[in-house]
Design a protein around this motif. Sequence first.
Motif, PDB file in Angstrom:
ATOM      1  N   ASN A 198       6.360  -8.967   5.621  1.00  0.00           N
ATOM      2  CA  ASN A 198       5.753  -7.687   5.999  1.00  0.00           C
ATOM      3  C   ASN A 198       6.246  -7.128   7.311  1.00  0.00           C
ATOM      4  O   ASN A 198       5.672  -6.157   7.821  1.00  0.00           O
ATOM      5  N   CYS A 199       7.286  -7.714   7.915  1.00  0.00           N
ATOM      6  CA  CYS A 199       7.810  -7.153   9.149  1.00  0.00           C
ATOM      7  C   CYS A 199       9.275  -7.536   9.292  1.00  0.00           C
ATOM      8  O   CYS A 199       9.756  -8.493   8.675  1.00  0.00           O
ATOM      9  N   GLY A 200       9.989  -6.773  10.093  1.00  0.00           N
ATOM     10  CA  GLY A 200      11.395  -7.058  10.324  1.00  0.00           C
ATOM     11  C   GLY A 200      12.262  -6.716   9.129  1.00  0.00           C
ATOM     12  O   GLY A 200      11.842  -6.031   8.175  1.00  0.00           O
ATOM     13  N   ALA A 201      13.490  -7.213   9.170  1.00  0.00           N
ATOM     14  CA  ALA A 201      14.408  -6.993   8.057  1.00  0.00           C
ATOM     15  C   ALA A 201      13.872  -7.653   6.798  1.00  0.00           C
ATOM     16  O   ALA A 201      13.266  -8.716   6.851  1.00  0.00           O
ATOM     17  N   GLY A 202      14.067  -7.015   5.667  1.00  0.00           N
ATOM     18  CA  GLY A 202      13.623  -7.595   4.404  1.00  0.00           C
ATOM     19  C   GLY A 202      12.146  -7.473   4.128  1.00  0.00           C
ATOM     20  O   GLY A 202      11.657  -8.076   3.157  1.00  0.00           O
ATOM     21  N   ALA A 203      11.416  -6.714   4.918  1.00  0.00           N
ATOM     22  CA  ALA A 203       9.985  -6.523   4.647  1.00  0.00           C
ATOM     23  C   ALA A 203       9.813  -5.784   3.330  1.00  0.00           C
ATOM     24  O   ALA A 203      10.453  -4.755   3.096  1.00  0.00           O
ATOM     25  N   ALA A 240       8.861   4.326  -6.859  1.00  0.00           N
ATOM     26  CA  ALA A 240       7.874   3.970  -5.841  1.00  0.00           C
ATOM     27  C   ALA A 240       6.465   3.944  -6.429  1.00  0.00           C
ATOM     28  O   ALA A 240       5.660   3.062  -6.101  1.00  0.00           O
ATOM     29  N   ALA A 241       6.175   4.892  -7.324  1.00  0.00           N
ATOM     30  CA  ALA A 241       4.855   4.911  -7.952  1.00  0.00           C
ATOM     31  C   ALA A 241       4.649   3.690  -8.841  1.00  0.00           C
ATOM     32  O   ALA A 241       3.584   3.077  -8.850  1.00  0.00           O
ATOM     33  N   ALA A 242       5.683   3.308  -9.603  1.00  0.00           N
ATOM     34  CA  ALA A 242       5.579   2.121 -10.455  1.00  0.00           C
ATOM     35  C   ALA A 242       5.412   0.860  -9.615  1.00  0.00           C
ATOM     36  O   ALA A 242       4.622  -0.030  -9.956  1.00  0.00           O
ATOM     37  N   ALA A 288       4.087   0.654  -6.633  1.00  0.00           N
ATOM     38  CA  ALA A 288       2.739   0.664  -6.061  1.00  0.00           C
ATOM     39  C   ALA A 288       1.706   0.242  -7.092  1.00  0.00           C
ATOM     40  O   ALA A 288       0.760  -0.492  -6.779  1.00  0.00           O
ATOM     41  N   ALA A 289       1.866   0.691  -8.344  1.00  0.00           N
ATOM     42  CA  ALA A 289       0.935   0.296  -9.398  1.00  0.00           C
ATOM     43  C   ALA A 289       1.008  -1.199  -9.657  1.00  0.00           C
ATOM     44  O   ALA A 289      -0.012  -1.853  -9.889  1.00  0.00           O
ATOM     45  N   ALA A 290       2.206  -1.765  -9.611  1.00  0.00           N
ATOM     46  CA  ALA A 290       2.366  -3.199  -9.844  1.00  0.00           C
ATOM     47  C   ALA A 290       1.792  -4.013  -8.701  1.00  0.00           C
ATOM     48  O   ALA A 290       1.176  -5.067  -8.916  1.00  0.00           O
ATOM     49  N   ALA A 291       1.989  -3.554  -7.476  1.00  0.00           N
ATOM     50  CA  ALA A 291       1.519  -4.314  -6.310  1.00  0.00           C
ATOM     51  C   ALA A 291       0.010  -4.286  -6.179  1.00  0.00           C
ATOM     52  O   ALA A 291      -0.605  -5.269  -5.768  1.00  0.00           O
ATOM     53  N   GLY A 292      -0.601  -3.155  -6.526  1.00  0.00           N
ATOM     54  CA  GLY A 292      -2.050  -3.064  -6.407  1.00  0.00           C
ATOM     55  C   GLY A 292      -2.495  -3.039  -4.959  1.00  0.00           C
ATOM     56  O   GLY A 292      -1.851  -2.449  -4.090  1.00  0.00           O
ATOM     57  N   ASP A 293      -3.568  -3.743  -4.669  1.00  0.00           N
ATOM     58  CA  ASP A 293      -4.125  -3.796  -3.326  1.00  0.00           C
ATOM     59  C   ASP A 293      -3.172  -4.544  -2.395  1.00  0.00           C
ATOM     60  O   ASP A 293      -2.767  -5.670  -2.672  1.00  0.00           O
ATOM     61  N   ALA A 350       3.092   0.941   1.986  1.00  0.00           N
ATOM     62  CA  ALA A 350       3.704   1.245   0.692  1.00  0.00           C
ATOM     63  C   ALA A 350       4.774   0.197   0.419  1.00  0.00           C
ATOM     64  O   ALA A 350       5.277  -0.458   1.338  1.00  0.00           O
ATOM     65  N   VAL A 351       5.122   0.040  -0.843  1.00  0.00           N
ATOM     66  CA  VAL A 351       6.170  -0.913  -1.217  1.00  0.00           C
ATOM     67  C   VAL A 351       7.517  -0.389  -0.740  1.00  0.00           C
ATOM     68  O   VAL A 351       7.853   0.784  -0.939  1.00  0.00           O
ATOM     69  N   ASN A 352       8.282  -1.269  -0.116  1.00  0.00           N
ATOM     70  CA  ASN A 352       9.593  -0.912   0.427  1.00  0.00           C
ATOM     71  C   ASN A 352      10.683  -1.334  -0.552  1.00  0.00           C
ATOM     72  O   ASN A 352      11.168  -2.467  -0.532  1.00  0.00           O
ATOM     73  N   LEU A 353      11.087  -0.428  -1.424  1.00  0.00           N
ATOM     74  CA  LEU A 353      12.076  -0.759  -2.452  1.00  0.00           C
ATOM     75  C   LEU A 353      13.451  -1.067  -1.868  1.00  0.00           C
ATOM     76  O   LEU A 353      14.254  -1.760  -2.497  1.00  0.00           O
ATOM     77  N   ALA A 354      13.719  -0.592  -0.658  1.00  0.00           N
ATOM     78  CA  ALA A 354      15.016  -0.855  -0.044  1.00  0.00           C
ATOM     79  C   ALA A 354      15.205  -2.324   0.306  1.00  0.00           C
ATOM     80  O   ALA A 354      16.335  -2.759   0.564  1.00  0.00           O
ATOM     81  N   ALA A 355      14.117  -3.106   0.301  1.00  0.00           N
ATOM     82  CA  ALA A 355      14.238  -4.526   0.627  1.00  0.00           C
ATOM     83  C   ALA A 355      15.129  -5.257  -0.366  1.00  0.00           C
ATOM     84  O   ALA A 355      15.763  -6.258  -0.020  1.00  0.00           O
ATOM     85  N   SER A 356      15.188  -4.770  -1.606  1.00  0.00           N
ATOM     86  CA  SER A 356      16.019  -5.426  -2.616  1.00  0.00           C
ATOM     87  C   SER A 356      17.478  -5.480  -2.189  1.00  0.00           C
ATOM     88  O   SER A 356      18.177  -6.476  -2.436  1.00  0.00           O
ATOM     89  N   GLU A 357      17.961  -4.439  -1.535  1.00  0.00           N
ATOM     90  CA  GLU A 357      19.352  -4.414  -1.081  1.00  0.00           C
ATOM     91  C   GLU A 357      19.584  -5.492  -0.025  1.00  0.00           C
ATOM     92  O   GLU A 357      20.637  -6.150  -0.011  1.00  0.00           O
ATOM     93  N   PHE A 358      18.618  -5.667   0.872  1.00  0.00           N
ATOM     94  CA  PHE A 358      18.757  -6.694   1.899  1.00  0.00           C
ATOM     95  C   PHE A 358      18.891  -8.077   1.273  1.00  0.00           C
ATOM     96  O   PHE A 358      19.775  -8.863   1.661  1.00  0.00           O
ATOM     97  N   TYR A 359      18.037  -8.394   0.307  1.00  0.00           N
ATOM     98  CA  TYR A 359      18.067  -9.729  -0.275  1.00  0.00           C
ATOM     99  C   TYR A 359      19.280  -9.927  -1.180  1.00  0.00           C
ATOM    100  O   TYR A 359      19.767 -11.057  -1.335  1.00  0.00           O
ATOM    101  N   ALA A 360      19.787  -8.851  -1.774  1.00  0.00           N
ATOM    102  CA  ALA A 360      21.033  -8.972  -2.537  1.00  0.00           C
ATOM    103  C   ALA A 360      22.189  -9.319  -1.601  1.00  0.00           C
ATOM    104  O   ALA A 360      23.035 -10.171  -1.922  1.00  0.00           O
TER     105      ALA A 360
END
Length: 846
Positions: free
Chosen positions: A311-316, A379-381, A383-388, A403-413
């Motif tokens: 939840n913080c830093g790179a890859g959050a 982003a909406a999908a 958020a729905a998957a993550a829930g609370d 909010a869900v940070n979809l850009a994190a996927s690029e970091f982990y790739a």
Amino acid sequence: MAALHFTAPCPADVKLQDACGVPLGLVAQPLAASHGSGGTAFPAAACWASDLARCARCHAYINALCEVDDESWACALCGCSNDFSSATSLRRYYGLSDERRAALPELAAPAVEALCPLVAADPDEGVEEVLALEAQPAVLALVDCCCSEEGMELVRSALAAAVEALPPAARFGLVSFGSKMSLHPTAGGHGDVLDIPLAGAEGGRASLQDAAPLGRMLARVGSSKAAILAAIEGLEAETLVGGGRERALGDALRAVLRWVAVGAAAAAAGGLAEQRGGGGEEGEEGGGGGLPGAHSFPGMRLLLFLAGPPNCGAGAVVARKPSPAEEAAAAAAAAAAAETAARELAALTLDPQFPELSAWNDAVARTVADVQRPAIEAAAAAAAAAGDLSHAAPPGVKPGELAVNLAASEFYAEAGAAAAALGLVVDLFAACPHWLGLDLIEPLVSASGGIMTLYRSLDAAALPQDVYKSVAQLRALACLLRLRCSPELELQGPHGRLVADSEHPDLFRLPACSTQDAFSFDLDRSSAKLACAAPAVQLVLQYSVLLPAAGEGGAPGDGSRFVLQRRMRVLTAALPLAHTPEQLLAGCDAEALATLVVHKALATAAAQGPGEARKMVADWLALLAAAAAEARGGGRGEADASLADVQALHHLPHLLFALLRSPLLQARASAAGGREGTAAGAVPAAWRHPDAAAVLRSLLRVLPPDELSVAVCPQLSSWAGPEEVAVMQHSLSEAALSVGEQPLWVLDSFSQLVVLCMGGTPAPPADSLLLRTLAGIRASRRCTPEVLILHEGQDDTSPVDAWLLEDAVGPSAGGGGGQQPDWPSFVDFLNAATRAAQRLLPDAAK
């Protein structure tokens, strides 16, 4: 044995393949133990790869399917006649008696193991040939300390199990992270725990090598086991700060990768010097046959333990939502850009000969919105998957601001690619009942060749067993795979983790591969005529592996020395030919066929959405049912989507329906456990976790056919008693339990093994065949399933009831916004598929 599973026989011609609708493909498990290997996945090599004769036309290796005489051999793939003209061939094959030639490993078995040089000689560059290197296994644990004390105790047990699985020569290191990183000395006399802050001006780019060289933090298990276990016991959970915890996984991961890149060479050299020079407890001189030492730790394992979402830093995987002012500014900028573009276009002189150009003026205003729409929908999908997201909030941040940070996927790739380049295999073990964002983190695991395991509950987590299996299992490294086919077959492409080489056709790369991993390939029947008696394929896997050095006289090693070898495994198999639809359908392998269909469905879902994937599965079953009816010479009235008359495929419709009901092909899932249109209470517990689909999808990419079938469609079996199986496969319905009237039932849902004792039947004894069978399943799977023994009328039987997927529970999830019909039950699904098949058939038999 090393397995090559074909989905079906090879059709005699293209017309037959098109008529039957059965996809032709291959599922390979190349590192499974082969015949004559004594059960080991890495038997002694039979020869050098350069000794094996190769076809002059297609370059396939000589094999047991070839016709061989004193002077020549005929290739089993292309039919080319080859002589033994080379010096190597003359020495190995020419003039041998039939008995001696038949005893050669490459001519006696479908699989042969050969040695390759680690580094090929290149006189022009001054590079000398390297046949093998002495090296050390190494494991580095990266532990998330933002967890409960119960969770930390489970991790301590798992790390202790990892140490027990390691040989004496192995090295072990321990690092923890949260809001900071901590280096835990694992060798006696190396000081206290070193805390290193992650947050800083450079985004957590502190050098771990400067704080403590990697070699100092990787202790030899044989001489430092007590100190390692003491360091593990010293792990402590990080306390809550301001109502939340900071979990800087990305920064910690980046620091560890840089640590390994900078310090591995020095650490490996120092470790081998200590091992050879008497610094270890053995005090042995030399060893390893005088081999040079490796400049790193080949196949080093990174065991990553995660207790919540980064939840913080790179890859959050979460980030603060933009403020209303920022959103308004972005919308205003987009509107201004669209207005400017429209004004500039209106100033152009449009050619009246091309009236369609006038549409540009209307379309340009929609351009910005069209570009942004996919990101908004994604982003909406998410958020729905993550829930609370309250559990993911760092200190000082309200859950509603995240909010869900979809850009994190690029970091982990990118991190996964970096790990693979370093020869680092990342295994991820996550334990959390809430959303962790594993779909975003998964590229780290798959790109490095590791596995990802999720535990919904600490109470049922088999973490120590799974970590032990992961560490104890040998893995092939830096794999190159090539598949050659007879001219009658065309390779269409792979499924799974294989990455196609950009320069060489039919060559694929893989950073790491375990003995349990399997890969699928699409094949197609070409128009070429048969070159040999039967079509054949040859799979060649070249890989590196770290094996215990042999003792004196070739005796098995004791784990005090390890040797890095380069090997090549050659697997060759022929396909039976089918000349009629009846022969083709009867020769199908249902599990291999299901594996290929599941991979195709997942690829369709990723590219076109779950709705299209669901439609593809249903349409394909209808096509198959129509083809089966035509094979029997029937018309519309003969179509039956249950495939009851095709013995080889009668279970396939059940598996397809389970796939449609699974979270893999759902439009969206929520943390609350329900799915669109499905009663929440009917959803199995294993599917309710928000990350269940991501973990299952990752696992299916490498599962062999027998395990994939169970992971998608649980197996329900009945037992006449603890020592006698009644029926191995029942339908997943209440009717099966009612009609069967057996005292014991077993449900294998891949993650759970449930024994249901009916009508007061006592639990089976510990030494019974039933429980021994379950123990064998637990030992063989990479993810150890939980065992539950329930009694009807006394215990909650929902672990069985929820998996009765074929009973009606209300409309199933529609994946395409009304494009897909509802199938409330398995019977409804079959009826719909049967009607679709009937529409494909004429009114009467021709």
